[in-house]
Design an enzyme around this catalytic site. Sequence first.
Site, short mmCIF file in Angstrom:
data_model
loop_
_atom_site.label_atom_id
_atom_site.label_comp_id
_atom_site.label_asym_id
_atom_site.label_seq_id
_atom_site.Cartn_x
_atom_site.Cartn_y
_atom_site.Cartn_z
CE LYS A 16 -4.51 0.68 0.28
NZ LYS A 16 -5.46 -0.37 -0.15
N1 GLU Z 1 -7.08 -0.05 -3.46
C1 GLU Z 1 -7.84 -1.23 -3.74
C2 GLU Z 1 -7.92 -2.11 -2.51
O1 GLU Z 1 -7.79 -1.67 -1.41
C3 GLU Z 1 -7.35 -1.95 -4.99
C4 GLU Z 1 -5.94 -2.44 -4.93
C5 GLU Z 1 -5.44 -2.97 -6.27
O2 GLU Z 1 -6.24 -3.10 -7.19
O3 GLU Z 1 -4.25 -3.25 -6.34
O4 GLU Z 1 -8.21 -3.28 -2.61
#
Ligand code: GLU
Length: 415
Positions: free
Chosen positions: A105
């Site tokens: 993240k």
């Molecule tokens: N931000 C989204 C999540 O929390 C998508 C993450 C992604 O597609 O890599 O799942």
Amino acid sequence: MPQKSAYEIAVEQFDNTLPYLHLDPGVAEIMRAPKREMTVRFPVQMDDGTIRVFTGYRVQHSTAAGPAKGGIRFHPNVTLDEVKALAMWMTWKCAVVDLPFGGAKGGVVCNPKEMSLRETENLTRRFTTEISGIIGPMADVPAPDVNTNSQTMAWVMDTYAMHTGIQSSAIVTGKPIELGGSQGRTEATGRGVMISALAALQAKGIPIQGARVAVQGFGNVGAISAYLLQDQGAIVVAVSDSRGGIWNPNGLDVRDVLRYKAETGSVVGYPNTEAISNGDVLIVDCDVLVPAALEGAIHAGNAGQIKAQVIVEGANGPTTPEADEILNGNGRLLIPDILANAGGVTVSYFEWVQDLQSFFWSEAQVNARLQQYMSSAFDQVYAISQREQVSMRTAAYIKAISRVAKAIQLRGLYP
Ligand code: GLU
């Protein structure tokens, strides 16, 4: 009592699952904390000529099952602690749906609502530059998250290409279609929430036709979940965004609320509704509650007032462990974030596969495969919850942690 941080909660959820798993303690220790945490401070020139210094993070929790995967959020309250929790949750999310990815993240402490498009672009490009050493199509693949979107991803992709000379669209997912994005990606998280809600309602024996739904958060996840559930026959009685909520027990026309929000910036003030607070939306009389805003929304102080029989976590980490206990004790069926909102990263995986092959699928193909992945993950987690007599959250953790542990063991240690 002092509030637990998001990361403390993530670790507690992990620790609570260990008794079911009989893992090598050393393997558990590897998974208990992120593999890599990067903090960057970088300057951006603002429109008025002044220089502002921003702080950003990219945390890779695990790469055992494949390249790290996870979004980048822009928010004034971003902290390293929060990004660590979100990275860990991404590892479990990818594992629950059997994607060949680890978890990561990113976040930048900023308020994009007070920044111009140009300032946001400059911030995105400089942040990408700062983390460019650790991201890559086979290393760590970012995506949109809170306050970031397909345009943000286009800038990340272009900046990465400027630095490396590699024109790889697989460096990010959630891109515009014209740059190698996938059909269905924008709606994917909401679609996955809708699929999870339908499966949960079925398990509870509640018909979707006429089921009353409340949604906290009216961004990409909340708004899309709301109109897709409405399309299935549900009645959306309340929605909210960061400025407040609206309530009408006879139902809202969600697409019209979306149009209103696009015009005015908020759902607040939508005609023929009663104004309620962002917190009240969680406790209105309804059958399905979708918390789709930020962490910690459902806590010991309000969990006991929740009327919904089914809670589907559109957001990451919206429920504290204390609230989990209260809801389970009250017989509520809660579909945890790492399962319920996995539709986004699942279609991110489809996008990455399409990019690597430069061969693209139709929206119908994407949606059909998403349905397969989500239903199969739901059924497996539900079977574990029945077998072990545990909540859906613990069941999802059992599945996810065992899968990652297996990958770690098979790879062995280096050197
Ligand atoms: N931000 C989204 C999540 O929390 C998508 C993450 C992604 O597609 O890599 O799942």
